[in-house]
Write a protein that holds these residues in place. Structure first.
Motif, PDB file in Angstrom:
ATOM      1  N   GLY A  63       0.799  -1.338  -0.127  1.00 44.27           N
ATOM      2  CA  GLY A  63      -0.066  -0.035   0.218  1.00 44.27           C
ATOM      3  C   GLY A  63       0.809   1.376   0.016  1.00 44.27           C
ATOM      4  O   GLY A  63       0.281   2.310   0.057  1.00 44.27           O
ATOM      5  N   ASN A  64       1.812   1.201  -0.090  1.00 46.08           N
ATOM      6  CA  ASN A  64       2.916   2.312   0.203  1.00 46.08           C
ATOM      7  C   ASN A  64       3.377   2.594  -1.461  1.00 46.08           C
ATOM      8  O   ASN A  64       4.059   3.755  -1.445  1.00 46.08           O
ATOM      9  N   GLN A  65       3.368   2.198  -2.374  1.00 45.92           N
ATOM     10  CA  GLN A  65       3.859   2.195  -3.712  1.00 45.92           C
ATOM     11  C   GLN A  65       2.818   2.101  -4.581  1.00 45.92           C
ATOM     12  O   GLN A  65       1.514   1.621  -4.425  1.00 45.92           O
ATOM     13  N   GLY A  66       3.067   2.348  -5.877  1.00 45.95           N
ATOM     14  CA  GLY A  66       2.155   2.284  -7.146  1.00 45.95           C
ATOM     15  C   GLY A  66       2.180   1.043  -7.656  1.00 45.95           C
ATOM     16  O   GLY A  66       3.113   0.283  -7.211  1.00 45.95           O
ATOM     17  N   GLY A 108      11.395  -6.278 -12.299  1.00 47.90           N
ATOM     18  CA  GLY A 108      10.977  -5.375 -11.121  1.00 47.90           C
ATOM     19  C   GLY A 108      10.601  -6.196  -9.979  1.00 47.90           C
ATOM     20  O   GLY A 108      10.939  -7.398 -10.040  1.00 47.90           O
ATOM     21  N   SER A 109      10.032  -5.610  -8.869  1.00 52.98           N
ATOM     22  CA  SER A 109       9.797  -6.400  -7.689  1.00 52.98           C
ATOM     23  C   SER A 109       8.496  -5.911  -7.245  1.00 52.98           C
ATOM     24  O   SER A 109       7.946  -5.091  -7.694  1.00 52.98           O
ATOM     25  N   ILE A 110       7.958  -6.634  -6.112  1.00 50.93           N
ATOM     26  CA  ILE A 110       6.608  -6.162  -5.760  1.00 50.93           C
ATOM     27  C   ILE A 110       6.398  -6.858  -4.319  1.00 50.93           C
ATOM     28  O   ILE A 110       7.057  -7.618  -3.934  1.00 50.93           O
ATOM     29  N   SER A 111       5.782  -5.763  -3.540  1.00 47.04           N
ATOM     30  CA  SER A 111       5.565  -6.368  -1.872  1.00 47.04           C
ATOM     31  C   SER A 111       4.493  -7.433  -2.020  1.00 47.04           C
ATOM     32  O   SER A 111       3.716  -7.611  -3.038  1.00 47.04           O
ATOM     33  N   LYS A 112       4.670  -8.443  -1.225  1.00 53.07           N
ATOM     34  CA  LYS A 112       4.184  -9.705  -1.003  1.00 53.07           C
ATOM     35  C   LYS A 112       2.527  -9.401  -0.602  1.00 53.07           C
ATOM     36  O   LYS A 112       1.688  -9.755  -1.514  1.00 53.07           O
ATOM     37  N   GLY A 165       5.512   0.120  -8.946  1.00 50.08           N
ATOM     38  CA  GLY A 165       5.737   1.181  -9.842  1.00 50.08           C
ATOM     39  C   GLY A 165       5.188   2.794  -9.317  1.00 50.08           C
ATOM     40  O   GLY A 165       5.006   2.825  -8.228  1.00 50.08           O
ATOM     41  N   GLN A 166       4.898   3.584 -10.262  1.00 45.50           N
ATOM     42  CA  GLN A 166       4.625   4.947 -10.133  1.00 45.50           C
ATOM     43  C   GLN A 166       3.043   5.066 -10.210  1.00 45.50           C
ATOM     44  O   GLN A 166       2.673   6.248  -9.871  1.00 45.50           O
ATOM     45  N   ASN A 167       2.341   4.246 -11.007  1.00 45.97           N
ATOM     46  CA  ASN A 167       0.917   4.196 -11.315  1.00 45.97           C
ATOM     47  C   ASN A 167       0.142   4.105  -9.908  1.00 45.97           C
ATOM     48  O   ASN A 167      -0.006   3.218  -9.507  1.00 45.97           O
ATOM     49  N   GLN A 168      -0.859   5.133  -9.723  1.00 50.70           N
ATOM     50  CA  GLN A 168      -1.901   4.712  -8.445  1.00 50.70           C
ATOM     51  C   GLN A 168      -3.116   4.205  -9.411  1.00 50.70           C
ATOM     52  O   GLN A 168      -3.487   4.819 -10.334  1.00 50.70           O
TER      53      GLN A 168
END
Length: 307
Positions: free
Chosen positions: A243-246, A257-261, A287-290
């Motif tokens: 919930g902290n990133q797009g 890339g990577s992603i939070s579990k 990434g940057q997209n919300q």
């Protein structure tokens, strides 16, 4: 100050605007406990014990675990059977027109499986889960989840597990490669790390060779199943708060890339509302997209060429 054990998940969801107190004590149990207090000014405080700052998923899990422990402390009847079996087996004959409104999570006691389950609980979804330790799952999730233990290659058990199931979410590889008929299921969501495994080389490639093989088999079985499916190819998993990133859905983002579990589990649950007619494969990483409307976002991705 009075100690209270609430019986509904909505209670903790309403605490988002109240104060959360944390300390640095270490828990030696697999699930941390939490306590809900009513202060003299009628405000709420949730006191948790953890090694690190708790994420929203940790708070939900702590809350769910608190109920069984408090019942034992105050001598209330145990809601769980003393052994690892149901007191009465369910009937094997199910009506063909049964309501299918449940989501079945495979490998439900894995880390990713638990995160998917917690996202489903927040979504107020009827949940069934395949687990290795049924009693531990019951103690962790209580009545929010119908936990089941058995051999999925056994047609009788599989039929029982699939009763009332509309969608299957596979948070890890290996289930689809070894399962029998999935008749009646209307949608399967597979969280795939195939792009990550394929990008490995040298020793890392050797270490992940079995996982890669299972991921390839799962995708192959799914594509030929005839059941509408969604394959979510994610970037490398990270142990960071969600919930902290797009997000980014660009081609190749899963390999690089990577992603939070937690974010990966969240995306799986959002895919429930976007069922393809046949198959749908997309990549996702942080990434940057919300994204404000996930159904609209996924529908747009589905309509892109080569998706």
């Amino acid at each position: 100050m009075a100690l209270v054990c609430s019986s509904t998940l909505s209670s903790i969801l309403s605490l988002q605007s109240h104060h959360l107190l944390l300390d640095s004590q270490t828990s030696t149990t697999p699930f941390r406990s939490s306590f809900l207090f009513i202060n003299t000014d009628n405000s709420f405080s949730l006191v948790c014990h953890a090694k690190k700052k708790l994420t929203f998923f940790d708070q939900i899990l702590d809350y769910i675990e608190g109920g069984p422990k408090l019942r034992k402390w105050y001598g209330a009847p145990d809601l769980l059977p003393k052994d690892d079996t149901n007191t009465q087996d369910e009937e094997d004959d199910y009506p063909e027109d049964e309501i299918r409104d449940a989501v079945l999570v495979t490998d439900g006691d894995s880390e990713m499986g638990q995160m998917v389950i917690l996202s489903l609980i927040v979504k107020r979804t009827r949940i069934k889960a395949l687990v290795k330790d049924k009693r531990a799952a019951l103690e962790a999730f209580g009545t929010y989840v119908e936990s089941m233990t058995g051999d999925t290659s056994d047609n009788q058990f599989l039929k029982k597990a699939l009763r009332g199931v509309r969608t299957i979410i596979c948070p890890n590889e290996g289930f689809l490669s070894n399962v029998g008929s999935l008749q009646g299921v209307q949608h399967i969501i597979l969280l795939s790390q195939l792009s990550v495994y394929s990008g490995k080389s040298g020793i890392q490639s050797m270490m992940k060779s079995n996982a890669k093989k299972l991921a390839e088999q799962d995708e192959s079985v799914l594509k030929s199943s005839g059941i509408p499916y969604t394959i979510i190819r994610t970037g490398a998993f990270q142990d960071t708060a969600g919930g902290n990133q797009g997000f980014t859905f660009d081609q190749g983002c899963a390999a690089s890339g990577s992603i939070s579990k937690e974010d990966a589990a969240f995306v799986c649950v959002q895919a429930l509302d976007c069922v393809p007619q046949s198959g749908f494969i997309f990549e996702v990483a942080n990434g940057q997209n919300q994204v404000s409307d996930w159904k609209q976002c996924l529908t747009a991705l589905m309509e892109k060429p080569n998706q």
